[in-house]
Design an enzyme around this catalytic site. Structure first.
Site, PDB file in Angstrom:
ATOM      1  N   LYS A  67       0.844  -1.213   0.000  1.00  0.00           N
ATOM      2  CA  LYS A  67       0.000   0.000   0.000  1.00  0.00           C
ATOM      3  C   LYS A  67       0.869   1.249   0.000  1.00  0.00           C
ATOM      4  O   LYS A  67       0.631   2.183  -0.767  1.00  0.00           O
ATOM      5  CB  LYS A  67      -0.875   0.016   1.253  1.00  0.00           C
ATOM      6  CG  LYS A  67      -1.529   1.355   1.566  1.00  0.00           C
ATOM      7  CD  LYS A  67      -2.431   1.328   2.768  1.00  0.00           C
ATOM      8  CE  LYS A  67      -1.726   1.550   4.067  1.00  0.00           C
ATOM      9  NZ  LYS A  67      -1.367   2.940   4.396  1.00  0.00           N
ATOM     10  N   ASN A  68       1.909   1.235   0.868  1.00  0.00           N
ATOM     11  CA  ASN A  68       2.693   2.456   1.068  1.00  0.00           C
ATOM     12  C   ASN A  68       3.703   2.726  -0.037  1.00  0.00           C
ATOM     13  O   ASN A  68       4.444   3.698   0.022  1.00  0.00           O
ATOM     14  CB  ASN A  68       3.368   2.428   2.449  1.00  0.00           C
ATOM     15  CG  ASN A  68       2.320   2.529   3.543  1.00  0.00           C
ATOM     16  OD1 ASN A  68       1.156   2.844   3.279  1.00  0.00           O
ATOM     17  ND2 ASN A  68       2.703   2.213   4.766  1.00  0.00           N
TER      18      ASN A  68
ATOM     19  N   ARG B  28      -4.706  10.819   4.214  1.00  0.00           N
ATOM     20  CA  ARG B  28      -3.612  11.790   4.335  1.00  0.00           C
ATOM     21  C   ARG B  28      -2.635  11.658   3.183  1.00  0.00           C
ATOM     22  O   ARG B  28      -2.082  12.648   2.714  1.00  0.00           O
ATOM     23  CB  ARG B  28      -2.900  11.543   5.658  1.00  0.00           C
ATOM     24  CG  ARG B  28      -1.770  12.462   5.947  1.00  0.00           C
ATOM     25  CD  ARG B  28      -1.126  12.124   7.274  1.00  0.00           C
ATOM     26  NE  ARG B  28      -0.146  13.125   7.634  1.00  0.00           N
ATOM     27  CZ  ARG B  28       1.070  13.186   7.131  1.00  0.00           C
ATOM     28  NH1 ARG B  28       1.449  12.287   6.240  1.00  0.00           N
ATOM     29  NH2 ARG B  28       1.905  14.150   7.500  1.00  0.00           N
TER      30      ARG B  28
ATOM     31  N   CYS C  71      -4.634  12.664  13.141  1.00  0.00           N
ATOM     32  CA  CYS C  71      -5.348  11.377  13.074  1.00  0.00           C
ATOM     33  C   CYS C  71      -5.103  10.684  14.404  1.00  0.00           C
ATOM     34  O   CYS C  71      -4.488  11.233  15.306  1.00  0.00           O
ATOM     35  CB  CYS C  71      -4.831  10.545  11.906  1.00  0.00           C
ATOM     36  SG  CYS C  71      -3.198   9.872  12.231  1.00  0.00           S
TER      37      CYS C  71
ATOM     38  N   ARG D 184       0.447  14.601  12.750  1.00  0.00           N
ATOM     39  CA  ARG D 184       0.813  14.305  11.355  1.00  0.00           C
ATOM     40  C   ARG D 184       1.119  15.602  10.573  1.00  0.00           C
ATOM     41  O   ARG D 184       0.483  15.956   9.614  1.00  0.00           O
ATOM     42  CB  ARG D 184      -0.309  13.530  10.661  1.00  0.00           C
ATOM     43  CG  ARG D 184      -0.731  12.255  11.327  1.00  0.00           C
ATOM     44  CD  ARG D 184       0.334  11.192  11.418  1.00  0.00           C
ATOM     45  NE  ARG D 184       0.741  10.623  10.161  1.00  0.00           N
ATOM     46  CZ  ARG D 184       0.150   9.580   9.577  1.00  0.00           C
ATOM     47  NH1 ARG D 184      -0.904   9.050  10.128  1.00  0.00           N
ATOM     48  NH2 ARG D 184       0.592   9.091   8.425  1.00  0.00           N
TER      49      ARG D 184
ATOM     50  N   ILE E 148       3.104  18.475   8.240  1.00  0.00           N
ATOM     51  CA  ILE E 148       3.754  18.390   6.919  1.00  0.00           C
ATOM     52  C   ILE E 148       4.796  19.497   6.778  1.00  0.00           C
ATOM     53  O   ILE E 148       5.166  19.881   5.678  1.00  0.00           O
ATOM     54  CB  ILE E 148       2.728  18.476   5.764  1.00  0.00           C
ATOM     55  CG1 ILE E 148       1.932  19.779   5.817  1.00  0.00           C
ATOM     56  CG2 ILE E 148       1.793  17.277   5.747  1.00  0.00           C
ATOM     57  CD1 ILE E 148       1.058  19.995   4.573  1.00  0.00           C
ATOM     58  N   ASP E 149       5.326  19.978   7.912  1.00  0.00           N
ATOM     59  CA  ASP E 149       6.296  21.087   7.868  1.00  0.00           C
ATOM     60  C   ASP E 149       7.576  20.716   7.103  1.00  0.00           C
ATOM     61  O   ASP E 149       8.144  21.552   6.385  1.00  0.00           O
ATOM     62  CB  ASP E 149       6.646  21.539   9.286  1.00  0.00           C
ATOM     63  CG  ASP E 149       7.128  20.386  10.167  1.00  0.00           C
ATOM     64  OD1 ASP E 149       6.554  19.285  10.062  1.00  0.00           O
ATOM     65  OD2 ASP E 149       8.099  20.567  10.916  1.00  0.00           O
TER      66      ASP E 149
ATOM     67  N   ASP F  43       4.648   0.311  12.018  1.00  0.00           N
ATOM     68  CA  ASP F  43       3.401  -0.290  11.514  1.00  0.00           C
ATOM     69  C   ASP F  43       3.237  -1.740  11.956  1.00  0.00           C
ATOM     70  O   ASP F  43       2.211  -2.346  11.677  1.00  0.00           O
ATOM     71  CB  ASP F  43       3.349  -0.219   9.981  1.00  0.00           C
ATOM     72  CG  ASP F  43       3.247   1.210   9.501  1.00  0.00           C
ATOM     73  OD1 ASP F  43       3.507   1.458   8.311  1.00  0.00           O
ATOM     74  OD2 ASP F  43       2.944   2.088  10.327  1.00  0.00           O
TER      75      ASP F  43
ATOM     76  N   VAL G 169       8.194   6.830  16.672  1.00  0.00           N
ATOM     77  CA  VAL G 169       7.872   7.462  15.388  1.00  0.00           C
ATOM     78  C   VAL G 169       6.645   8.366  15.485  1.00  0.00           C
ATOM     79  O   VAL G 169       6.662   9.505  15.037  1.00  0.00           O
ATOM     80  CB  VAL G 169       7.668   6.390  14.293  1.00  0.00           C
ATOM     81  CG1 VAL G 169       7.213   7.015  12.983  1.00  0.00           C
ATOM     82  CG2 VAL G 169       8.975   5.610  14.085  1.00  0.00           C
TER      83      VAL G 169
ATOM     84  N   ARG H 211      -8.849  -0.354   4.641  1.00  0.00           N
ATOM     85  CA  ARG H 211      -8.043   0.682   3.988  1.00  0.00           C
ATOM     86  C   ARG H 211      -6.740   0.104   3.461  1.00  0.00           C
ATOM     87  O   ARG H 211      -6.195   0.577   2.473  1.00  0.00           O
ATOM     88  CB  ARG H 211      -7.711   1.805   4.978  1.00  0.00           C
ATOM     89  CG  ARG H 211      -8.871   2.679   5.353  1.00  0.00           C
ATOM     90  CD  ARG H 211      -8.416   3.881   6.142  1.00  0.00           C
ATOM     91  NE  ARG H 211      -7.340   4.585   5.433  1.00  0.00           N
ATOM     92  CZ  ARG H 211      -6.781   5.694   5.899  1.00  0.00           C
ATOM     93  NH1 ARG H 211      -7.166   6.210   7.061  1.00  0.00           N
ATOM     94  NH2 ARG H 211      -5.829   6.308   5.234  1.00  0.00           N
TER      95      ARG H 211
END
Ligand code: EPZ
Length: 435
Positions: free
Chosen positions: A32-33, A102, A126, A131, A133-134, A315, A337, A407
């Site tokens: 998926k990733n 996301r 989430c 989460r 995004i900087d 994960d 993480v 998902r």
């Protein structure tokens, strides 16, 4: 039935009848990733790119909606996806799609690189944390983009991105991918340091190179990108999903069974497999498959700390916590993480675990046995972990909010049944208990 009880029973559920040893082989789906980013990368070139071994999961369907919203034409049949980006004319990722997934923000890099503009709804937090995004945005700004936010959107504009030497504050997977995809069309040589080293990054680089990019260092902490004038469409096969593989391996170990996962190279799970061996699980590796077996009473506690690759994968943290609850002794699981990835612990305690959370540490008292109960899946990987606990439990476990599992796991219950699990998906109205 009162409305809140009825509401709680609403929606599809999985009913797991525990106590059976799993046995057999699972072929993992495409990762998926990786697939989500490869789909975004197809925006870098006009024409039709073709991706094979794409998992038919909800997040892939959402990314398909994102691409179609931009004007791309997507055909997805039997794991093969053709993405024609010739007619792309919008550069906007709407709130509804970003809020649902996301990873929609991964279109930023390719849109800015090819069209000089992207307007993306800012992802909210989430279950795993804020989460941010900087790192994505700071990198794009250093490459010459004008970045501004308003009305819940971030707008990135750059007639032409310039090559720079960038040091990421943190080896963010998504930021590495967005900045890589931005750099392939930037003039000059971009050096990205302290980047993510995940196998999915390597897979993305392979696809970008097949599209005409000039990249070296994929999989290391420093990647160099020599910008090219244009990219062309290409064909690529998505690598196997290492997180799905780890999930099924733990399911096999947690039921005292023998499970083999195929379609995966063991080297992408090195540290994870080493931890399984430390617990006392027998692990057998072949070039494209991994087999585990073990006796439930023989497992012993080990400490686990999640880290960016090649560290222990965050994960697989929840799934590992289930196995450690069954091992003799006390384990400490440290989540380095994400800010908040112990949200499922309370659900696991309802099944019989004994876990005390203290900041980013979870102290797991082992030697437990699970009894089935109704539980809710707070997120994708926690949902899979609760299913594993149900497989190891005495009696019936009902998993609610299983849309989280859908998902990221293709044909989840079908694959579990193929290795002997008694698991059924029920619509809202159906009852469901074990015989
Ligand atoms: C990817 O998320 C994966 N998702 C996640 O998998 C995975 O857990 C994560 O990488 C880590 O391996 C996809 O690939 C779609 P990050 P991503 O950017 O890219 C902080 C799953 O279950 N951060 O490496 O979002 C961030 O807050 C999912 O399949 C910043 O502070 O991960 C987090 O604490 C869950 N600023 C940490 O870094 C930024 O600009 C890791 O995030 C970016 C990230």
């Amino acid at each position: 039935m009162t409305s809140d009880i009825a509401a709680g029973a609403a929606g599809p559920r999985l009913v797991v009848c525990g106590g059976r040893r799993l046995g057999g082989q699972v072929v993992v789906s495409g990762a998926k990733n990786s697939a989500l980013k490869l789909m975004a990368a197809s925006l870098l070139a006009p024409g039709t790119s073709v991706l094979h071994n794409v998992p038919d999961i909800q997040d892939v369907r959402t990314m398909q909606e994102v691409l179609e919203y931009l004007g791309a034409v997507v055909e997805f049949v039997d794991g093969t996806m053709a993405v024609d980006t010739t007619a792309v004319q919008s550069h906007v990722a709407p709130y509804e799609l970003v809020q649902r997934m996301r990873a929609s923000i991964q279109i930023m890099g390719p849109l800015v690189a090819r069209f000089g503009h992207a307007r993306v709804a800012m992802p909210g937090g989430c279950n795993l944390g804020p989460r941010k995004i900087d790192i994505h945005l700071r990198g794009l700004a250093e490459m010459g983009a004008v970045v501004r936010s308003d009305h819940g959107f971030v707008e990135v504009t750059a007639p032409k991105l310039r090559a720079v030497d960038l040091f990421l504050d943190y080896p963010s997977v998504g930021a590495t991918e967005n900045l890589l995809m931005a750099a392939v069309l930037a003039e000059g040589t971009t050096t990205l340091e302290n980047v993510a080293r995940e196998p999915e990054i390597v897979d993305l680089c392979k696809f970008l190179i097949s599209m005409g990019a000039d990249i070296d260092g994929a999989g290391s902490s420093t990647i160099r990108v020599n910008g090219v004038k244009e990219m062309r469409q290409a064909e690529h096969t998505v690598l196997g999903d290492r997180i799905e593989a780890g999930t099924f391996l733990i399911a096999g170990a947690a039921t005292g069974g023998e499970v083999e996962v195929a379609g995966i190279s063991p080297h992408v799970l090195d540290l994870f497999l080493s931890k399984l061996r430390s617990v006392g699980v027998q692990v057998h590796e072949s070039p494209h498959s991994i087999r585990v077996s073990g006796e439930l009473g023989s497992y012993r506690a080990v400490d686990v700390a999640t880290l960016p690759y090649p560290g222990f994968p965050t994960d697989l943290q929840a799934q590992m916590m289930v196995l450690l609850s069954l091992a003799e002794g006390v384990s400490v699981v440290t989540e380095n993480v994400f800010e908040n990835r112990f949200g499922f612990v309370d659900e696991l305690i309802r099944l019989g675990a004994e876990i005390r959370v203290d900041g980013n540490h979870a102290v797991v008292s082992g030697g437990r046995s699970f009894t089935g109960a109704i539980v809710r899946c707070p997120d994708l990987r926690a949902g899979a972990a609760l299913a594993i606990a149900g497989l190891a439990a005495e009696g019936s476990t009902e998993l609610r909010d299983v849309h989280h599992i859908d998902r990221g796991y293709e044909r989840f219950e079908e694959k579990l049944r193929a290795v002997g699990a008694d698991v059924q998906r029920l619509a809202a109205a159906d009852g469901g208990r074990c015989g």
